[in-house]
Design an enzyme around this catalytic site. Structure first.
Site, PDB file in Angstrom:
ATOM      1  N   TYR A  11      53.528  40.733  50.486  1.00 38.75           N
ATOM      2  CA  TYR A  11      54.352  41.710  51.197  1.00 38.75           C
ATOM      3  C   TYR A  11      55.182  42.541  50.224  1.00 38.75           C
ATOM      4  O   TYR A  11      54.971  43.740  50.114  1.00 38.75           O
ATOM      5  CB  TYR A  11      55.266  41.055  52.248  1.00 38.75           C
ATOM      6  CG  TYR A  11      55.991  42.105  53.084  1.00 38.75           C
ATOM      7  CD1 TYR A  11      55.290  42.818  54.065  1.00 38.75           C
ATOM      8  CD2 TYR A  11      57.321  42.420  52.878  1.00 38.75           C
ATOM      9  CE1 TYR A  11      55.916  43.807  54.809  1.00 38.75           C
ATOM     10  CE2 TYR A  11      57.960  43.411  53.626  1.00 38.75           C
ATOM     11  CZ  TYR A  11      57.257  44.101  54.580  1.00 38.75           C
ATOM     12  OH  TYR A  11      57.873  45.090  55.309  1.00 38.75           O
ATOM     13  N   SER A  48      42.616  31.317  52.340  1.00 32.36           N
ATOM     14  CA  SER A  48      42.484  32.518  53.176  1.00 32.36           C
ATOM     15  C   SER A  48      41.546  32.261  54.351  1.00 32.36           C
ATOM     16  O   SER A  48      41.872  32.563  55.500  1.00 32.36           O
ATOM     17  CB  SER A  48      41.969  33.682  52.331  1.00 32.36           C
ATOM     18  OG  SER A  48      42.829  33.924  51.245  1.00 32.36           O
ATOM     19  N   LYS A  85      41.934  30.517  40.598  1.00 37.58           N
ATOM     20  CA  LYS A  85      40.894  31.061  41.466  1.00 37.58           C
ATOM     21  C   LYS A  85      41.040  32.568  41.426  1.00 37.58           C
ATOM     22  O   LYS A  85      42.055  33.119  41.875  1.00 37.58           O
ATOM     23  CB  LYS A  85      41.029  30.563  42.912  1.00 37.58           C
ATOM     24  CG  LYS A  85      39.960  31.177  43.824  1.00 37.58           C
ATOM     25  CD  LYS A  85      40.138  30.841  45.284  1.00 37.58           C
ATOM     26  CE  LYS A  85      39.033  31.541  46.096  1.00 37.58           C
ATOM     27  NZ  LYS A  85      39.178  31.327  47.555  1.00 37.58           N
ATOM     28  N   TYR A 113      46.164  31.334  42.454  1.00 38.73           N
ATOM     29  CA  TYR A 113      45.187  32.032  43.297  1.00 38.73           C
ATOM     30  C   TYR A 113      45.480  33.527  43.210  1.00 38.73           C
ATOM     31  O   TYR A 113      46.516  33.993  43.678  1.00 38.73           O
ATOM     32  CB  TYR A 113      45.321  31.517  44.733  1.00 38.73           C
ATOM     33  CG  TYR A 113      44.309  31.998  45.743  1.00 38.73           C
ATOM     34  CD1 TYR A 113      43.274  32.871  45.419  1.00 38.73           C
ATOM     35  CD2 TYR A 113      44.391  31.553  47.061  1.00 38.73           C
ATOM     36  CE1 TYR A 113      42.361  33.292  46.366  1.00 38.73           C
ATOM     37  CE2 TYR A 113      43.487  31.955  48.027  1.00 38.73           C
ATOM     38  CZ  TYR A 113      42.470  32.822  47.679  1.00 38.73           C
ATOM     39  OH  TYR A 113      41.574  33.227  48.638  1.00 38.73           O
TER      40      TYR A 113
END
Length: 301
Positions: A111, A48, A166, A137
């Site tokens: 999305y 990110s 994560k 993640y």
């Protein structure tokens, strides 16, 4: 095998750019050297904070290739391979393998919300078609949905190349639930805190460490906590965690927060550019002052 493949402190490295949005290779070299010299246990590119979501395919490939080559096996390299489509995700993951990455980090598709079964099938397809370790993640604030613990457990049980998680959730609950559900069936499965302030708590619960943005500008804190934990020096770990606790307000200073991290890196003495890809903007002078104030509070300046 019971020891995790990846462990410790693995910063999500920002991607540095010139003013015309080209990869700043010299700046990347300085930042990579700084973090490795700071004692990190790996580096994570194109997460990110790495601005992957704003990049073209060609730029993502360039970043993955250049950074993996420059690290040159000094520490393990993880590459973010996320995409909202499964086949595109697999393509990015295979590129990461082709340039020598040690593993990939894959956020769940974003999305469109997915059923639990479709989340499972997304990761199972990747695991079956990729000869590379995968770290799941979980970042519900950005993807729109959290990956259920039962899905993570099922994936861990069925695919040995899915090696960790994560968990970027603003609570220890999901981390605790995951550790307690997965560790009995996969002792080698690594659970990492995504938020800096949960590093010590994650270690206490049996997690593997953290993937914290602050390790880009304050590796002495997170790496120091991890080392102190390993050595049983709990008083030092607590003292460093208390200093680390001053830093979370940084991430709320701007949205997205890429420019905040880059400015903090610059302030601690690493010569880096602070440009980000649009639509991210330059950090205002008032917010720059706030960054300096927070760094002072954590005794980093």
């Amino acid at each position: 095998m019971t020891a995790p493949l990846f462990h410790g402190i693995i910063p999500p490295v920002p991607t540095l750019f010139t003013a015309d949005e080209q990869l700043d290779k010299e700046g990347m070299k300085r930042l990579i050297d700084f973090t490795i010299e700071g004692g990190v246990n790996g580096l994570f590119f194109l997460g990110s904070a790495g601005e992957f979501a704003h990049m073209s395919e060609a730029l993502r490939h360039e970043v993955a290739s250049f950074c993996t080559a420059y690290v040159d096996k000094r520490v393990p390299v993880l590459i973010g391979a996320a995409h909202s489509g499964t086949e595109a995700t697999l393509s990015f993951a295979r590129h990461a393998k082709s340039v020598g990455a040690d593993g990939v980090v894959i956020v769940n598709p974003f999305y469109n919300p997915l059923s639990e079964e479709n989340i499972y099938l997304h990761y199972s397809y990747l695991a079956e078609n990729l000869a590379l370790p995968i770290v799941i993640y979980n970042f519900p604030a950005l993807t729109g949905q959290s990956i259920p613990v039962e899905v993570i457990k099922r994936l861990a049980e069925n695919y040995t190349n899915i090696v960790g998680l994560k968990d970027t959730v603003d609570s220890l609950n999901h981390i605790r639930e995951t550790i307690q559900a997965v560790k009995p069936v996969r002792p080698d499965f690594a659970v990492f805190a995504g938020y800096d302030e949960y590093l010590f708590g994650t270690l206490i619960l049996g997690g593997a460490g953290s993937i914290p943005a602050s390790a880009n500008f304050a590796p002495s804190l997170t790496c120091g906590i991890y080392q102190a934990w390993q050595e049983g020096r709990l008083d030092r770990a607590v003292a460093l965690q208390q200093r680390l606790s001053w830093l979370p307000p940084l991430y709320a200073l701007d949205t997205p927060f890429y420019n905040v991290i880059k400015y903090a890196i610059q302030q601690v003495g690493v010569e880096v550019s602070v440009h980000s890809l649009r639509p991210a903007q330059t950090l205002s002078e008032a917010r720059q002052a706030k960054v300096r104030e927070i760094l002072h509070q954590a005794n980093l300046l």
